[in-house]
Scaffold this active site. Structure first.
Site, PDB file in Angstrom:
ATOM      1  N   HIS A 211      -4.798   3.614  -1.552  1.00  0.00           N
ATOM      2  CA  HIS A 211      -4.330   3.207  -0.139  1.00  0.00           C
ATOM      3  C   HIS A 211      -3.393   1.987   0.068  1.00  0.00           C
ATOM      4  CE1 HIS A 211      -7.128   6.586   0.875  1.00  0.00           C
ATOM      5  NE2 HIS A 211      -8.130   5.804   0.983  1.00  0.00           N
TER       6      HIS A 211
ATOM      7  N   ASP B 126     -14.803  14.074  -2.577  1.00  0.00           N
ATOM      8  CA  ASP B 126     -13.670  13.311  -2.411  1.00  0.00           C
ATOM      9  C   ASP B 126     -12.452  13.657  -3.157  1.00  0.00           C
ATOM     10  OD1 ASP B 126     -12.243  10.826  -1.694  1.00  0.00           O
ATOM     11  OD2 ASP B 126     -13.350   9.663  -2.975  1.00  0.00           O
TER      12      ASP B 126
ATOM     13  N   GLU C 141      -7.783  13.622   5.350  1.00  0.00           N
ATOM     14  CA  GLU C 141      -6.697  13.080   4.938  1.00  0.00           C
ATOM     15  C   GLU C 141      -5.554  13.681   4.719  1.00  0.00           C
ATOM     16  OE1 GLU C 141      -7.961   9.595   2.545  1.00  0.00           O
ATOM     17  OE2 GLU C 141      -9.839  10.373   2.823  1.00  0.00           O
TER      18      GLU C 141
ATOM     19  N   HIS D 191      -6.706   7.694   8.107  1.00  0.00           N
ATOM     20  CA  HIS D 191      -8.125   7.942   7.595  1.00  0.00           C
ATOM     21  C   HIS D 191      -9.115   8.019   8.542  1.00  0.00           C
ATOM     22  CE1 HIS D 191     -11.031   7.666   4.271  1.00  0.00           C
ATOM     23  NE2 HIS D 191     -10.254   7.248   3.600  1.00  0.00           N
TER      24      HIS D 191
ATOM     25  N   ARG E  87      -4.925   7.513  -4.665  1.00  0.00           N
ATOM     26  CA  ARG E  87      -4.915   6.668  -5.796  1.00  0.00           C
ATOM     27  C   ARG E  87      -3.730   7.015  -6.633  1.00  0.00           C
ATOM     28  NH1 ARG E  87      -9.891   8.433  -4.228  1.00  0.00           N
ATOM     29  NH2 ARG E  87     -11.505   6.812  -4.259  1.00  0.00           N
TER      30      ARG E  87
END
Length: 360
Positions: A114, A259, A324, A185, A89
């Site tokens: 992304h 996350d 990631e 990803h 982000r």
């Protein structure tokens, strides 16, 4: 190799389409062990990784679709794709470079995520299969594509070694100062994709990080780099992902689970070093992650709703884990985070390795 002999049951024909004058296809990589990886040049999506469990039974351990239309119309647009120009982000989709403000697509609440809706995951890359173990993808991202400055030439090479390592090498150059933060990803389901794909909450996870990056309610870094000690983010010793995922903790609430970007322990910047390992207890399958990147975003697939994937498989909430490899989120707006600026004459590079094995 005959198309109908693919271990994954995927067919090249189902991945062929002309999009904006460019042809999509599916590329199979095979190693000496006979194990298989399938990659499409649409977004560089990894559609299959066929590896054995402790009894030698093969299964696909990455979530994907079984046709090009499935990839294009996926409810999860980043399902096991390449991500660029900027993974993760950027706050409000804005950053300043050389005194000029750039505005990007806002596609995740108030933020850019992304690379935007038409980022590298939604582009047809030029593909060249070098040999049965290696395919090279190339893409030229135009000046101001998705709002980013500079024309970016990106090359990504997938190599499937005889040690069951999927090696992803990135190389990029630009003609004008820009920001780059590439990642892959992959949505990994070591139990094997199925209907339904089992939850990953029993998967045992280790992450080589003493610190992580807390986020606000919009998933943007608060600016702090926080110790994992005594928090649900301490994976310095292996334990099940589900053990603390719903802990009464502001950070797991903000991420709806995990996350978050973990700050990898490194002896020196840019070294290829151990980042993470997961072990699936029922199958015995393991995956180790090594990367040159300073961080890894650990995502526990908190938003999937049981949508359909390959061969009738369904992908429910927390049925995959993502690692990631990347620079930290919102880096263009954080001068003290490792820089994501790429200048003309310099070369962006990254190497990330996903190594598959079994424990008896």
């Amino acid at each position: 190799m005959e198309n109908n002999k693919s271990l994954s049951g995927l067919n090249k024909e189902d991945f062929r389409k002309i999009i904006n004058g460019k042809e999509t296809d599916l590329y199979f990589l095979r190693n000496a062990k006979g194990n298989e990886v399938a990659v499409t040049n649409y977004g560089g999506a990894i559609c299959a990784i066929m590896v054995p469990d402790r009894n030698g039974k093969l299964a696909n351990v990455i979530q994907g679709h079984d046709s090009i239309d499935g990839c294009i119309n996926s409810p999860e647009p980043f399902l096991s794709t390449l991500v660029g120009r900027y993974g993760n982000r950027i706050c409000h989709g804005k950053f300043t470079l050389n005194g000029k403000e750039y505005n990007l697509a806002v596609n995740n609440g108030p933020n850019h995520l992304h690379g935007g809706p038409t980022g590298f995951h939604a582009r047809v890359w030029d593909a060249e299969q070098i040999n049965e173990k290696c395919v090279v993808l190339r893409y030229v991202s135009a000046y101001y594509e998705e709002g980013f400055p500079g024309e970016l030439n990106m090359t990504v090479m997938y190599t499937w070694t005889d040690e069951n390592e999927l090696v992803i090498d990135y190389k990029g150059t630009t003609n004008k100062k820009t920001v780059v933060n590439m990642t892959s990803h992959g949505f990994f389901s070591l139990a094997g994709i199925a209907d339904p794909t089992p939850t990953c909450e029993d998967v045992v996870c280790e992450i080589n990080a003493d610190f992580y990056i807390p986020i606000d309610e919009n998933s943007i870094p608060t600016g702090e780099i926080r110790s994992v000690k005594g928090t649900p983010f301490d994976f310095t010793t292996p334990h099940p992902v589900g053990e603390r995922i719903d802990a009464d903790d502001e950070q797991t609430r903000n991420g709806a689970g995990y996350d978050h970007c973990f700050v990898l322990n490194k002896r020196e910047p840019g070294e290829l070093s151990f980042a993470a390992k997961i072990t699936e207890p029922v199958s015995g399958r393991t995956m180790e992650v090594y990367t040159t990147e300073p961080g890894v975003q650990f995502y526990s697939d908190n938003w999937a709703d049981g949508y359909k994937g390959q061969h009738g498989a369904t992908f429910g909430r927390r049925s995959a884990l993502c690692f990631e490899a990347q620079h930290f989120p919102d880096s263009p707006n954080r001068a003290y985070f490792p820089s994501v600026v790429l200048k003309p004459g310099d070369v962006y590079t990254q190497k990330t390795v996903y190594k598959f094995g079994v424990e008896e």
